[in-house]
Design an enzyme around this catalytic site. Structure first.
Site, PDB file in Angstrom:
ATOM      1  CB  CYS A 132      -1.168   0.117   1.240  1.00  0.00           C
ATOM      2  SG  CYS A 132      -1.783   1.422   1.324  1.00  0.00           S
ATOM      3  CB  CYS A 135      -0.841   2.435   4.253  1.00  0.00           C
ATOM      4  SG  CYS A 135      -1.979   2.325   3.001  1.00  0.00           S
ATOM      5  CG  ASP A 136       3.778   1.550   4.338  1.00  0.00           C
ATOM      6  OD1 ASP A 136       2.634   1.305   5.412  1.00  0.00           O
ATOM      7  OD2 ASP A 136       3.235  -0.062   3.870  1.00  0.00           O
TER       8      ASP A 136
END
Ligand code: NDP
Length: 306
Positions: A132, A135-136
């Site tokens: 992701c 997200c990261d």
């Protein structure tokens, strides 16, 4: 016996939430069972092809869907569905904490991410290996990253990561990208991007964190992170367990009315075999509405006969 629902919807992505909105507006007693709100699109940093919104984050778009689900009065429970049983005239749905009965079911459980299945992938998950970028991605500011895959999801990850990373390698196993024209076109803007065609990963290497990837032709590339974006696999296990028909990729087989081979059981969205090369929120939303309509018609026809 407890309440009998008219429809239980499993999943709360674009398909599940659209089914919930339509079902509740048909006056059906509806329950949505899910573990989270939004499904895969909730992790998209930006969505620019959902009509009505020029540009919106996936999460914000899904929160708007959810507001409407609550507004129309669909019940929502955050539970994991563990089993489905078909009785003569209804279904029993078992979750990690309860059990429900319903006349119909709409499965909209989406997909899970496909794994690369190379040495190092599991070992370095969360230590440089990610599924992701939204997200990261922030952890890789000024770092070197590789994105694996050549579809829209990989292209979106590259577009996001290229804004902050020092350098991005995109490893594509074919000799061309397979994403949408508008997405592919955006890649031309990034000077810190190398697209390596005909390239596959054979190993992810590191000590505490990812340090390198080895390609199948033996090249070693220094990277701090690896983003794996190689498509998904349908969450269709429960359906297959009760004798539901799935195709060779594991997707639930539906017709144009979102009917499966099991009467009273419908499916919608990425979990199905409908347009597997065109997974879009708007398509899933449409499928959800059709599934709710079919569930409503199924109940009305049945009650008419009785
Ligand atoms: P896709 O199935 O479209 O693409 C997967 C990519 O990963 C392909 O390039 C595929 O290569 C590659 N791949 C698969 N397995 C491996 C492997 N083991 N090793 C290396 N590469 C591999 O998946 P996406 O997740 O990108 O997209 C899914 C759907 O969602 C598509 O319909 C897409 O259009 C849609 N989508 C749309 C977005 C949008 O902005 N509109 C954003 C994200 C997704 P090969 O071609 O050789 O199989």
């Amino acid at each position: 016996m407890g309440i009998q629902y008219d429809v239980i919807i499993i999943g709360a992505g674009p398909a599940g939430m659209s089914a919930a909105i339509y079902a509740a507006r048909y006056g059906m007693k509806s329950l949505m069972l899910t573990q989270d709100i939004g499904g895969q699109i909730a992790t998209a940093d930006v969505v620019e092809n959902y009509p009505g919104y020029k540009s919106i984050s996936g999460n914000e778009l899904m929160q708007k869907f959810f507001e409407q689900v609550k507004y129309v009065g669909c019940e929502v429970k955050y539970e994991l569905v563990t089993d489905i049983k078909k009785d003569a005239d209804s279904f029993r749905v078992f979750t990690d904490s309860s059990q429900y009965t319903s006349k119909t079911i709409v499965i909209a459980s989406g997909q899970k991410r496909r794994k690369l299945e190379v040495p190092g992938e599991e070992e370095f998950a969360g230590k440089g290996v990610s599924y992701c970028a939204t997200c990261d991605g922030a952890f890789f500011r000024n770092k070197v990253v590789a994105v694996i895959g050549g579809g829209d999801a990989a292209i979106k990850a590259v577009s996001l990561l290229s804004q902050n990373a020092k350098h991005v390698y995109m490893l594509v196993r074919k000799d061309k990208l397979k994403g949408e024209y508008a997405n592919v076109k955006k890649l031309e803007n990034f000077k810190n991007l190398d697209i390596l065609f005909n390239t596959e990963v054979s190993e992810i290497i590191g000590k505490k964190f990812v340090e390198k990837i080895r390609t199948k032709d033996g090249k070693l590339i220094d990277v701090n992170g690896v983003f794996i974006e190689i498509g998904g696999m349908s969450n269709s296990d429960l359906f297959a367990k009760i004798g539901g028909k799935i195709d060779e990729r594991g997707s639930i087989m539906v017709n144009d009315r979102m009917e499966t081979n099991i009467p009273g059981l419908f499916a919608a969205g990425d979990v199905t075999n409908y347009l597997p090369d065109f997974r879009q929120a708007i398509v899933s939303a449409a499928m959800g509405s059709i599934a709710a309509h079919s569930a409503f018609t199924y109940i009305t026809h049945k009650e008419h006969k009785e």
